[in-house]
Design a protein around this motif. Structure first.
Motif, PDB file in Angstrom:
ATOM      1  N   LEU A  18       0.837  -1.190   0.000  1.00 58.45           N
ATOM      2  CA  LEU A  18       0.000   0.000   0.000  1.00 58.45           C
ATOM      3  C   LEU A  18       0.877   1.247   0.000  1.00 58.45           C
ATOM      4  CD1 LEU A  18      -2.464  -1.133   2.836  1.00 58.45           C
ATOM      5  CD2 LEU A  18      -2.892  -1.237   0.370  1.00 58.45           C
ATOM      6  N   PRO A  19       0.308   2.403  -0.361  1.00 57.17           N
ATOM      7  CA  PRO A  19       1.094   3.644  -0.268  1.00 57.17           C
ATOM      8  C   PRO A  19       1.485   3.939   1.184  1.00 57.17           C
ATOM      9  CG  PRO A  19      -0.902   3.950  -1.593  1.00 57.17           C
ATOM     10  CD  PRO A  19      -1.024   2.612  -0.937  1.00 57.17           C
ATOM     11  N   ASP A  20       2.645   4.523   1.374  1.00 57.69           N
ATOM     12  CA  ASP A  20       3.074   4.904   2.724  1.00 57.69           C
ATOM     13  C   ASP A  20       2.131   5.983   3.265  1.00 57.69           C
ATOM     14  OD1 ASP A  20       5.166   3.198   2.365  1.00 57.69           O
ATOM     15  OD2 ASP A  20       6.721   4.747   2.278  1.00 57.69           O
ATOM     16  N   PRO A  21       1.638   5.812   4.491  1.00 59.89           N
ATOM     17  CA  PRO A  21       0.764   6.836   5.068  1.00 59.89           C
ATOM     18  C   PRO A  21       1.561   8.057   5.521  1.00 59.89           C
ATOM     19  CG  PRO A  21       1.207   5.145   6.697  1.00 59.89           C
ATOM     20  CD  PRO A  21       1.870   4.693   5.416  1.00 59.89           C
ATOM     21  N   VAL A  22       0.914   9.203   5.513  1.00 57.89           N
ATOM     22  CA  VAL A  22       1.521  10.454   5.981  1.00 57.89           C
ATOM     23  C   VAL A  22       0.802  10.861   7.267  1.00 57.89           C
ATOM     24  CG1 VAL A  22       1.936  12.886   5.472  1.00 57.89           C
ATOM     25  CG2 VAL A  22       2.100  11.172   3.649  1.00 57.89           C
ATOM     26  N   PRO A  23       1.541  11.118   8.339  1.00 55.10           N
ATOM     27  CA  PRO A  23       0.858  11.469   9.597  1.00 55.10           C
ATOM     28  C   PRO A  23       0.074  12.772   9.460  1.00 55.10           C
ATOM     29  CG  PRO A  23       3.225  11.845   9.778  1.00 55.10           C
ATOM     30  CD  PRO A  23       3.015  11.122   8.489  1.00 55.10           C
ATOM     31  N   ALA A  24      -1.159  12.742   9.916  1.00 55.57           N
ATOM     32  CA  ALA A  24      -1.986  13.947   9.921  1.00 55.57           C
ATOM     33  C   ALA A  24      -1.563  14.846  11.079  1.00 55.57           C
ATOM     34  CB  ALA A  24      -3.455  13.562  10.058  1.00 55.57           C
ATOM     35  N   ALA A  25      -2.130  16.022  11.147  1.00 55.65           N
ATOM     36  CA  ALA A  25      -1.861  16.920  12.269  1.00 55.65           C
ATOM     37  C   ALA A  25      -2.217  16.209  13.574  1.00 55.65           C
ATOM     38  CB  ALA A  25      -2.668  18.202  12.125  1.00 55.65           C
ATOM     39  N   GLY A  26      -1.298  16.276  14.532  1.00 51.29           N
ATOM     40  CA  GLY A  26      -1.532  15.632  15.818  1.00 51.29           C
ATOM     41  C   GLY A  26      -1.198  14.161  15.853  1.00 51.29           C
ATOM     42  N   GLU A  27      -0.612  13.618  14.778  1.00 47.91           N
ATOM     43  CA  GLU A  27      -0.241  12.214  14.723  1.00 47.91           C
ATOM     44  C   GLU A  27       1.274  12.052  14.573  1.00 47.91           C
ATOM     45  OE1 GLU A  27      -3.995   9.843  12.722  1.00 47.91           O
ATOM     46  OE2 GLU A  27      -2.333  10.459  11.424  1.00 47.91           O
ATOM     47  N   VAL A  28       1.755  10.863  14.948  1.00 46.82           N
ATOM     48  CA  VAL A  28       3.119  10.464  14.616  1.00 46.82           C
ATOM     49  C   VAL A  28       3.041   9.188  13.791  1.00 46.82           C
ATOM     50  CG1 VAL A  28       4.082  11.486  16.713  1.00 46.82           C
ATOM     51  CG2 VAL A  28       3.442   9.076  16.704  1.00 46.82           C
ATOM     52  N   ARG A  29       4.096   8.938  13.037  1.00 45.19           N
ATOM     53  CA  ARG A  29       4.165   7.690  12.267  1.00 45.19           C
ATOM     54  C   ARG A  29       5.215   6.786  12.885  1.00 45.19           C
ATOM     55  NH1 ARG A  29       5.548   7.986   5.996  1.00 45.19           N
ATOM     56  NH2 ARG A  29       7.689   8.138   6.816  1.00 45.19           N
ATOM     57  N   VAL A  30       4.849   5.520  13.077  1.00 42.17           N
ATOM     58  CA  VAL A  30       5.745   4.534  13.672  1.00 42.17           C
ATOM     59  C   VAL A  30       6.157   3.527  12.607  1.00 42.17           C
ATOM     60  CG1 VAL A  30       6.009   2.762  15.441  1.00 42.17           C
ATOM     61  CG2 VAL A  30       4.618   4.793  15.912  1.00 42.17           C
ATOM     62  N   ARG A  31       7.461   3.317  12.490  1.00 40.21           N
ATOM     63  CA  ARG A  31       7.969   2.236  11.643  1.00 40.21           C
ATOM     64  C   ARG A  31       7.979   0.975  12.503  1.00 40.21           C
ATOM     65  NH1 ARG A  31      10.037   1.859   6.828  1.00 40.21           N
ATOM     66  NH2 ARG A  31      10.104   4.143   6.626  1.00 40.21           N
ATOM     67  N   ILE A  32       7.061   0.065  12.209  1.00 40.92           N
ATOM     68  CA  ILE A  32       6.860  -1.111  13.049  1.00 40.92           C
ATOM     69  C   ILE A  32       8.032  -2.086  12.897  1.00 40.92           C
ATOM     70  CG2 ILE A  32       5.317  -3.027  13.598  1.00 40.92           C
ATOM     71  CD1 ILE A  32       4.093  -0.302  14.138  1.00 40.92           C
ATOM     72  N   GLN A  33       8.546  -2.557  14.019  1.00 39.40           N
ATOM     73  CA  GLN A  33       9.626  -3.540  14.025  1.00 39.40           C
ATOM     74  C   GLN A  33       9.154  -4.924  14.468  1.00 39.40           C
ATOM     75  OE1 GLN A  33      12.275  -1.342  16.669  1.00 39.40           O
ATOM     76  NE2 GLN A  33      13.570  -0.764  14.931  1.00 39.40           N
ATOM     77  N   ALA A  34       8.087  -4.968  15.245  1.00 37.23           N
ATOM     78  CA  ALA A  34       7.547  -6.248  15.713  1.00 37.23           C
ATOM     79  C   ALA A  34       6.091  -6.057  16.084  1.00 37.23           C
ATOM     80  CB  ALA A  34       8.345  -6.758  16.917  1.00 37.23           C
ATOM     81  N   CYS A  35       5.284  -7.075  15.855  1.00 32.22           N
ATOM     82  CA  CYS A  35       3.888  -7.049  16.292  1.00 32.22           C
ATOM     83  C   CYS A  35       3.466  -8.447  16.731  1.00 32.22           C
ATOM     84  CB  CYS A  35       2.958  -6.498  15.205  1.00 32.22           C
ATOM     85  SG  CYS A  35       3.347  -6.938  13.517  1.00 32.22           S
ATOM     86  N   GLY A  36       2.574  -8.492  17.688  1.00 31.85           N
ATOM     87  CA  GLY A  36       2.157  -9.758  18.266  1.00 31.85           C
ATOM     88  C   GLY A  36       0.977 -10.370  17.542  1.00 31.85           C
ATOM     89  N   ILE A  37       0.790 -11.672  17.755  1.00 31.35           N
ATOM     90  CA  ILE A  37      -0.395 -12.389  17.277  1.00 31.35           C
ATOM     91  C   ILE A  37      -1.164 -12.837  18.514  1.00 31.35           C
ATOM     92  CG2 ILE A  37      -1.274 -14.369  15.992  1.00 31.35           C
ATOM     93  CD1 ILE A  37       1.346 -14.400  14.430  1.00 31.35           C
ATOM     94  N   SER A  38      -2.372 -12.330  18.684  1.00 32.08           N
ATOM     95  CA  SER A  38      -3.172 -12.674  19.851  1.00 32.08           C
ATOM     96  C   SER A  38      -4.398 -13.477  19.442  1.00 32.08           C
ATOM     97  CB  SER A  38      -3.619 -11.402  20.581  1.00 32.08           C
ATOM     98  OG  SER A  38      -4.584 -10.701  19.818  1.00 32.08           O
ATOM     99  N   PHE A  39      -5.033 -14.104  20.420  1.00 32.02           N
ATOM    100  CA  PHE A  39      -6.297 -14.809  20.183  1.00 32.02           C
ATOM    101  C   PHE A  39      -7.328 -13.853  19.601  1.00 32.02           C
ATOM    102  CE2 PHE A  39     -10.538 -15.988  21.797  1.00 32.02           C
ATOM    103  CZ  PHE A  39     -10.680 -17.227  21.208  1.00 32.02           C
ATOM    104  N   PHE A  40      -7.358 -12.623  20.127  1.00 35.11           N
ATOM    105  CA  PHE A  40      -8.287 -11.609  19.632  1.00 35.11           C
ATOM    106  C   PHE A  40      -8.031 -11.319  18.152  1.00 35.11           C
ATOM    107  CE2 PHE A  40      -8.677  -7.065  18.628  1.00 35.11           C
ATOM    108  CZ  PHE A  40     -10.057  -6.899  18.742  1.00 35.11           C
ATOM    109  N   ASP A  41      -6.766 -11.179  17.762  1.00 35.75           N
ATOM    110  CA  ASP A  41      -6.428 -10.895  16.369  1.00 35.75           C
ATOM    111  C   ASP A  41      -6.961 -11.993  15.447  1.00 35.75           C
ATOM    112  OD1 ASP A  41      -4.968  -8.609  17.131  1.00 35.75           O
ATOM    113  OD2 ASP A  41      -3.131  -9.779  17.369  1.00 35.75           O
ATOM    114  N   LEU A  42      -6.717 -13.233  15.814  1.00 36.57           N
ATOM    115  CA  LEU A  42      -7.132 -14.353  14.975  1.00 36.57           C
ATOM    116  C   LEU A  42      -8.651 -14.474  14.937  1.00 36.57           C
ATOM    117  CD1 LEU A  42      -4.426 -16.917  16.132  1.00 36.57           C
ATOM    118  CD2 LEU A  42      -4.462 -15.620  13.995  1.00 36.57           C
ATOM    119  N   LEU A  43      -9.290 -14.153  16.061  1.00 34.09           N
ATOM    120  CA  LEU A  43     -10.748 -14.218  16.114  1.00 34.09           C
ATOM    121  C   LEU A  43     -11.379 -13.160  15.216  1.00 34.09           C
ATOM    122  CD1 LEU A  43     -13.036 -15.753  17.661  1.00 34.09           C
ATOM    123  CD2 LEU A  43     -12.986 -13.883  19.328  1.00 34.09           C
ATOM    124  N   ILE A  44     -10.891 -11.935  15.304  1.00 34.90           N
ATOM    125  CA  ILE A  44     -11.468 -10.841  14.504  1.00 34.90           C
ATOM    126  C   ILE A  44     -11.145 -11.031  13.021  1.00 34.90           C
ATOM    127  CG2 ILE A  44      -9.597  -9.123  14.558  1.00 34.90           C
ATOM    128  CD1 ILE A  44     -11.781  -7.073  15.381  1.00 34.90           C
TER     129      ILE A  44
END
Length: 324
Positions: A18-44
């Motif tokens: 996807l295109p890289d997002p640009v932070p809107a006013a009042g936002e920051v952009r995070v370059r993600i290095q790791a993310c978890g897999i939870s039961f909630f994630d798999l359920l949703i």
């Protein structure tokens, strides 16, 4: 940017560019290095949660990374700051824009993988035990599913709060893992007499608090271990079945059945949630709590990661890493 998105609830998430997002006013952009897999994630992701996001959507509720852009007027973080956070959806991506108050600082010495899986399980467990269950030092806590993500966090945090912990696990292989997390005693939930074992361990006073992230038939049995004034905290249904119990038990025991929903807590009491998550981050920085990491996979091997995360034999969190 890369993102793991759901396009249909009967299909696994797909790796999209996807295109890289640009932070809107009042936002920051995070370059993600790791993310978890939870039961909630798999359920949703498979449409099994009570709330269904509009398709397509990016899955993921836990992440850690580095701030790489700051929108106009955003304060609190600068480019290069290490951060972690949580959201209902959106975290399985390489770039994520969000307001600074949705983030917590990550100490220089902290593991990025561990930081990525702090917020949801440890936030849920601390909100449950301290805010909803009013756990007091010296009380006895029964933690069901004690080697799952919320259960493991619950064992560690109950000890931090000064409680005596009885861990409920399934099978002998997980008993040592529960002890390693700090449990004072362990029972095998596959044993026919596990309720009697818990009662014997708790003594005449009974269990004060049950932390229950698994539900199913375990709910009724665990509720019966409570003493007078006990609190049963319902934090999920990882068993795959919604638990139930006879209403008269609440009268007989003067006990309470209490719901725990971190998503609604975030929406309804955002400032209170930030205090809870700040305490979680501080405990992690001090080395008093520590997530267990089972494996790491790049986004390109997400299918393998999902399979491992869903295996009941897996002890610890499975982490996704953008790229690769």
């Amino acid at each position: 940017m890369q993102a793991l998105r759901v396009h249909a609830f009967d299909q696994p998430p797909r790796l999209d560019t996807l295109p890289d997002p640009v932070p809107a006013a009042g936002e920051v952009r995070v370059r993600i290095q790791a993310c978890g897999i939870s039961f909630f994630d798999l359920l949703i992701a498979r449409g099994g949660y009570q709330w269904r996001p509009e398709l397509p959507f990016t899955v993921g509720s836990e992440f850690a990374g580095v701030v790489d852009a700051v929108g106009e007027g955003a304060v609190g973080f600068a480019v290069g700051d290490r951060v972690c956070g949580s959201s209902s959806i959106g975290a399985w991506t390489s770039l994520l824009c969000l307001p600074p108050d949705a983030l917590q600082a990550v100490e220089p010495q902290a593991s990025v993988d561990e930081s990525a899986v702090l917020h949801t399980p440890y936030g849920t467990a601390l909100y449950a035990l301290r805010e909803r269950g009013a756990l007091q030092p010296g009380e006895t806590v029964l933690v069901l599913g004690a080697t799952g993500s919320i259960g493991d966090a619950g064992v560690q945090l109950a000890k931090v709060l000064g409680a005596r912990v009885i861990a409920g696990v399934s099978g002998p292989a997980k008993q040592q893992a529960a002890r390693d997390a700090g449990a004072d005693a362990v029972v095998d939930l596959q044993a026919d007499d596990w309720k009697d074992q818990v009662k014997a361990l708790a003594g005449p006073r009974g269990v004060d608090v049950v932390l229950d992230p698994i539900g199913g038939a375990f709910m009724d049995t665990a509720f019966r271990t409570l003493g007078w004034g006990g609190r049963h905290l319902v934090a999920g249904f990882a068993s795959g079945a919604i638990g139930s119990l006879r209403g008269n038990l609440t009268i007989v025991k003067g006990a309470s059945l209490i719901g725990v929903d971190l998503r609604q807590f975030r929406e309804r009491q955002p400032q209170a949630l930030q205090r809870v998550l700040g305490d979680v981050a501080a405990l992690h920085a001090a080395g008093r709590i520590r997530p267990r990491i089972a494996a790491r996979f790049p986004f390109s091997r997400a299918g393998e990661a999902f399979a491992l995360a869903q295996q009941r034999e897996t002890v610890g969190r499975v982490v996704l890493q953008p790229g690769g």
